[in-house]
Design a protein around this motif. Sequence first.
Motif, PDB file in Angstrom:
ATOM      1  N   PRO A 178      76.650  -7.797 110.089  1.00 47.72           N
ATOM      2  CA  PRO A 178      76.435  -8.595 111.116  1.00 47.72           C
ATOM      3  C   PRO A 178      75.621  -7.742 112.224  1.00 47.72           C
ATOM      4  CG  PRO A 178      78.676  -9.081 110.478  1.00 47.72           C
ATOM      5  CD  PRO A 178      77.918  -8.090 109.504  1.00 47.72           C
ATOM      6  N   GLY A 179      74.534  -8.085 112.903  1.00 54.85           N
ATOM      7  CA  GLY A 179      74.024  -7.327 113.652  1.00 54.85           C
ATOM      8  C   GLY A 179      72.443  -6.414 113.082  1.00 54.85           C
ATOM      9  N   ASP A 180      72.690  -6.637 111.607  1.00 54.19           N
ATOM     10  CA  ASP A 180      71.323  -6.143 111.157  1.00 54.19           C
ATOM     11  C   ASP A 180      70.016  -6.791 111.553  1.00 54.19           C
ATOM     12  OD1 ASP A 180      73.078  -3.978 109.786  1.00 54.19           O
ATOM     13  OD2 ASP A 180      72.612  -4.560 108.054  1.00 54.19           O
ATOM     14  N   HIS A 181      69.067  -5.977 111.682  1.00 58.99           N
ATOM     15  CA  HIS A 181      68.033  -6.554 112.178  1.00 58.99           C
ATOM     16  C   HIS A 181      67.053  -6.951 110.888  1.00 58.99           C
ATOM     17  CE1 HIS A 181      64.000  -7.320 113.632  1.00 58.99           C
ATOM     18  NE2 HIS A 181      63.206  -6.434 113.103  1.00 58.99           N
ATOM     19  N   LEU A 182      66.628  -8.391 110.937  1.00 59.89           N
ATOM     20  CA  LEU A 182      65.750  -9.008 109.783  1.00 59.89           C
ATOM     21  C   LEU A 182      64.377  -8.897 109.950  1.00 59.89           C
ATOM     22  CD1 LEU A 182      68.207 -11.754 108.866  1.00 59.89           C
ATOM     23  CD2 LEU A 182      68.032  -9.674 107.898  1.00 59.89           C
ATOM     24  N   GLY A 183      63.884  -8.045 109.564  1.00 63.63           N
ATOM     25  CA  GLY A 183      62.290  -7.834 109.848  1.00 63.63           C
ATOM     26  C   GLY A 183      61.417  -8.901 108.837  1.00 63.63           C
ATOM     27  N   GLU A 184      60.571  -9.678 109.403  1.00 63.63           N
ATOM     28  CA  GLU A 184      59.873 -10.342 108.606  1.00 63.63           C
ATOM     29  C   GLU A 184      58.936  -9.833 107.473  1.00 63.63           C
ATOM     30  OE1 GLU A 184      57.247 -12.783 111.110  1.00 63.63           O
ATOM     31  OE2 GLU A 184      59.087 -14.029 112.064  1.00 63.63           O
ATOM     32  N   VAL A 185      58.314  -8.692 107.946  1.00 60.88           N
ATOM     33  CA  VAL A 185      57.481  -7.827 107.174  1.00 60.88           C
ATOM     34  C   VAL A 185      58.238  -7.326 105.789  1.00 60.88           C
ATOM     35  CG1 VAL A 185      55.610  -7.383 108.498  1.00 60.88           C
ATOM     36  CG2 VAL A 185      57.697  -6.008 108.688  1.00 60.88           C
ATOM     37  N   GLU A 186      59.177  -6.794 106.006  1.00 58.14           N
ATOM     38  CA  GLU A 186      60.364  -5.970 105.401  1.00 58.14           C
ATOM     39  C   GLU A 186      60.646  -7.053 104.251  1.00 58.14           C
ATOM     40  OE1 GLU A 186      63.411  -3.809 106.693  1.00 58.14           O
ATOM     41  OE2 GLU A 186      64.316  -3.744 104.794  1.00 58.14           O
ATOM     42  N   ASN A 206      74.052 -12.951 112.120  1.00 57.35           N
ATOM     43  CA  ASN A 206      75.016 -13.425 113.358  1.00 57.35           C
ATOM     44  C   ASN A 206      76.561 -13.139 112.845  1.00 57.35           C
ATOM     45  OD1 ASN A 206      75.954 -14.593 115.407  1.00 57.35           O
ATOM     46  ND2 ASN A 206      75.654 -16.814 114.628  1.00 57.35           N
ATOM     47  N   SER A 207      77.152 -13.050 113.911  1.00 61.12           N
ATOM     48  CA  SER A 207      78.625 -12.812 113.584  1.00 61.12           C
ATOM     49  C   SER A 207      79.522 -13.559 114.756  1.00 61.12           C
ATOM     50  CB  SER A 207      79.148 -11.416 113.931  1.00 61.12           C
ATOM     51  OG  SER A 207      78.911 -11.007 115.054  1.00 61.12           O
ATOM     52  N   LEU A 208      80.733 -14.041 114.165  1.00 63.07           N
ATOM     53  CA  LEU A 208      81.614 -14.762 115.139  1.00 63.07           C
ATOM     54  C   LEU A 208      82.659 -14.133 115.838  1.00 63.07           C
ATOM     55  CD1 LEU A 208      79.966 -17.123 114.073  1.00 63.07           C
ATOM     56  CD2 LEU A 208      81.871 -18.207 113.205  1.00 63.07           C
ATOM     57  N   THR A 209      82.704 -14.494 117.246  1.00 60.56           N
ATOM     58  CA  THR A 209      84.067 -13.858 117.963  1.00 60.56           C
ATOM     59  C   THR A 209      85.311 -14.495 117.298  1.00 60.56           C
ATOM     60  OG1 THR A 209      84.125 -15.534 119.693  1.00 60.56           O
ATOM     61  CG2 THR A 209      82.611 -13.592 119.981  1.00 60.56           C
ATOM     62  N   SER A 210      86.607 -13.783 117.853  1.00 62.43           N
ATOM     63  CA  SER A 210      87.481 -14.505 117.211  1.00 62.43           C
ATOM     64  C   SER A 210      87.707 -15.755 117.870  1.00 62.43           C
ATOM     65  CB  SER A 210      88.805 -13.791 117.408  1.00 62.43           C
ATOM     66  OG  SER A 210      89.082 -13.395 118.866  1.00 62.43           O
ATOM     67  N   ALA A 211      87.479 -16.021 119.296  1.00 60.99           N
ATOM     68  CA  ALA A 211      87.542 -17.385 119.993  1.00 60.99           C
ATOM     69  C   ALA A 211      86.630 -18.403 119.195  1.00 60.99           C
ATOM     70  CB  ALA A 211      86.915 -17.066 121.217  1.00 60.99           C
ATOM     71  N   GLU A 212      85.411 -18.107 118.670  1.00 61.16           N
ATOM     72  CA  GLU A 212      84.523 -18.951 118.038  1.00 61.16           C
ATOM     73  C   GLU A 212      85.024 -19.256 116.780  1.00 61.16           C
ATOM     74  OE1 GLU A 212      80.058 -17.654 119.685  1.00 61.16           O
ATOM     75  OE2 GLU A 212      80.943 -16.387 118.148  1.00 61.16           O
ATOM     76  N   VAL A 213      85.919 -18.594 116.330  1.00 60.08           N
ATOM     77  CA  VAL A 213      86.418 -18.773 114.798  1.00 60.08           C
ATOM     78  C   VAL A 213      87.460 -20.087 115.082  1.00 60.08           C
ATOM     79  CG1 VAL A 213      88.028 -18.154 113.075  1.00 60.08           C
ATOM     80  CG2 VAL A 213      85.994 -16.788 113.791  1.00 60.08           C
ATOM     81  N   ARG A 214      88.269 -19.647 116.270  1.00 63.71           N
ATOM     82  CA  ARG A 214      89.140 -20.680 116.625  1.00 63.71           C
ATOM     83  C   ARG A 214      88.670 -22.102 117.044  1.00 63.71           C
ATOM     84  NH1 ARG A 214      93.995 -16.709 117.648  1.00 63.71           N
ATOM     85  NH2 ARG A 214      92.535 -15.313 118.407  1.00 63.71           N
ATOM     86  N   GLU A 215      87.519 -22.139 117.593  1.00 66.22           N
ATOM     87  CA  GLU A 215      86.942 -23.333 118.053  1.00 66.22           C
ATOM     88  C   GLU A 215      86.535 -24.057 116.922  1.00 66.22           C
ATOM     89  OE1 GLU A 215      85.217 -21.249 122.128  1.00 66.22           O
ATOM     90  OE2 GLU A 215      84.052 -21.788 120.882  1.00 66.22           O
ATOM     91  N   LEU A 216      85.749 -23.305 116.066  1.00 70.41           N
ATOM     92  CA  LEU A 216      85.301 -23.695 114.715  1.00 70.41           C
ATOM     93  C   LEU A 216      86.249 -24.547 113.799  1.00 70.41           C
ATOM     94  CD1 LEU A 216      82.968 -23.767 112.608  1.00 70.41           C
ATOM     95  CD2 LEU A 216      83.604 -21.786 111.828  1.00 70.41           C
ATOM     96  N   PHE A 217      87.292 -23.861 113.841  1.00 71.34           N
ATOM     97  CA  PHE A 217      88.446 -24.532 113.072  1.00 71.34           C
ATOM     98  C   PHE A 217      88.925 -25.839 113.713  1.00 71.34           C
ATOM     99  CE2 PHE A 217      88.179 -20.926 110.281  1.00 71.34           C
ATOM    100  CZ  PHE A 217      88.697 -21.311 109.169  1.00 71.34           C
ATOM    101  N   ARG A 218      88.939 -25.998 114.987  1.00 67.73           N
ATOM    102  CA  ARG A 218      89.400 -26.870 115.729  1.00 67.73           C
ATOM    103  C   ARG A 218      88.460 -28.169 115.479  1.00 67.73           C
ATOM    104  NH1 ARG A 218      90.956 -23.562 119.799  1.00 67.73           N
ATOM    105  NH2 ARG A 218      89.232 -24.118 121.417  1.00 67.73           N
ATOM    106  N   VAL A 219      86.945 -27.977 115.512  1.00 67.58           N
ATOM    107  CA  VAL A 219      86.071 -28.962 115.141  1.00 67.58           C
ATOM    108  C   VAL A 219      86.371 -29.301 113.827  1.00 67.58           C
ATOM    109  CG1 VAL A 219      83.667 -29.420 114.929  1.00 67.58           C
ATOM    110  CG2 VAL A 219      84.424 -27.929 116.915  1.00 67.58           C
TER     111      VAL A 219
END
Lengths: 219, 219
Positions: free
Chosen positions: B33-41, B77-90
């Motif tokens: 998570p956070g790694d940059h994804l360059g198009e050329v590479e 991308n990465s998820l915060t713990s709050a987002e994980v909780r939200e995700l499972f509620r959905v």
Amino acid sequence: MSVESLSALDRSTLRERSLEALRSAILSGRYRPGDHLGEVELAGSLGVSRGTVREALRHLQQEGLVTTGNRGMLRVNSLTSAEVRELFRVRAALEGLAVREVIASARREAAAETLRAAVERLSDEDEAAARIEADLAFHLLLCQLSGNSMLVEAWQRLEGRMRVAILNGAAWQAPMMARDRHVPIVEAIERGDVEAAVRVVDEHMTAAAEHFAEATESA
Amino acid sequence: MSVESLSALDRSTLRERSLEALRSAILSGRYRPGDHLGEVELAGSLGVSRGTVREALRHLQQEGLVTTGNRGMLRVNSLTSAEVRELFRVRAALEGLAVREVIASARREAAAETLRAAVERLSDEDEAAARIEADLAFHLLLCQLSGNSMLVEAWQRLEGRMRVAILNGAAWQAPMMARDRHVPIVEAIERGDVEAAVRVVDEHMTAAAEHFAEATESA
DNA sequence: GGGGGGAACACTGTCGACAGTCGGCACGGA
DNA sequence: TCCGTGCCGACTGTCGACAGTGTTCCCCCC
């Protein structure tokens, strides 16, 4: 002293502007369901290169406004009446969760107030397009006030399909978007009555589903 | 930081293969998570042109696996713990609708039987990756058996985010995917007990949410 | 008159190149 | 030492072109 500041609008990429242009063209009914969307033609009329409209079309494809036809060709999507009904049932589930979370939230009072204000913007007289926008804005706001970002995202993913469904029955949507239909939702939230709120949302969605499903059938 | 090159003997498009390669590369944890994804590479390591990986990256962006960073650059991308909780509620809301529709369906018996078979594939001993797949397959199947295509679509849109959340707590997911956790769902459907089924799904999701949220917090 | 072959046509898939822009770094002055 | 400033590299946005492939329509032959 200060140079003409670059407006934020000029900051937007051509891709974004093309996307917006195509989306509104489809949603305004300029293209009929089933119409073929050729990359070269669109590129010409938008004044951008093929690669640019290509990306926009792929985005629209994921939004569900456009679907892949015979040979990878793209055409404007449409929904069957069964799909419309399914769509509204999913919406009911999503917005049911939204009201639940709004009511459970610590900021319930403020949320209810905000929603009350949004309901007021649901005029019974305005233009059809404005009414649709106000209606969708109300329901989106409801999701946003839940504070559940994943819920908002899921709802927005459905929004494109929603607009297609609405487009099909655009002439008859009048009674659906009325203020009366939305006030009970706000009231139930104000009272903190979860059961009633969920039930009202459910009924609202069921009624809308029938409405638009019938509209699509007779189209 | 490299992806394997694509095999040339496939009939699918390069774009699809690039997409799949990138997706599995991210989901397998090859990129942090956070790694940059360059198009050329990426274009270089995949052996395709920049435009092709560009489309794949945009797709991944809409899936939520990749997010736009500072300058339009994309990063994992990465998820915060709050987002994980939200995700499972959905998810709970969505799968709650699924069991409701399955039970209401005329083909409830057949559906229950299919689910029963899927539960059996949830082994308690297999590899972690296989267990994850079996678990997601079970829940997807549940949605599919509802016959609600819009529901399936909404669920699949969440699947990418799900896998990111799972990836974060990959080491500890063992007890979550166990067969015991899923059997009660099937049983409730077999009995046609809507309330119980929804409640079980809800509990399952809540427990999973806590599990993975804690895992992301301690990561 | 009808059917088969083939030649344009109309697309999309894919690529390499050019240009604009942003971030970082070294350098010079206060 | 600290700040402003100009250069440099990297990366994305956008474009035009080439190649492959269905599709369609016309013409020739039966």
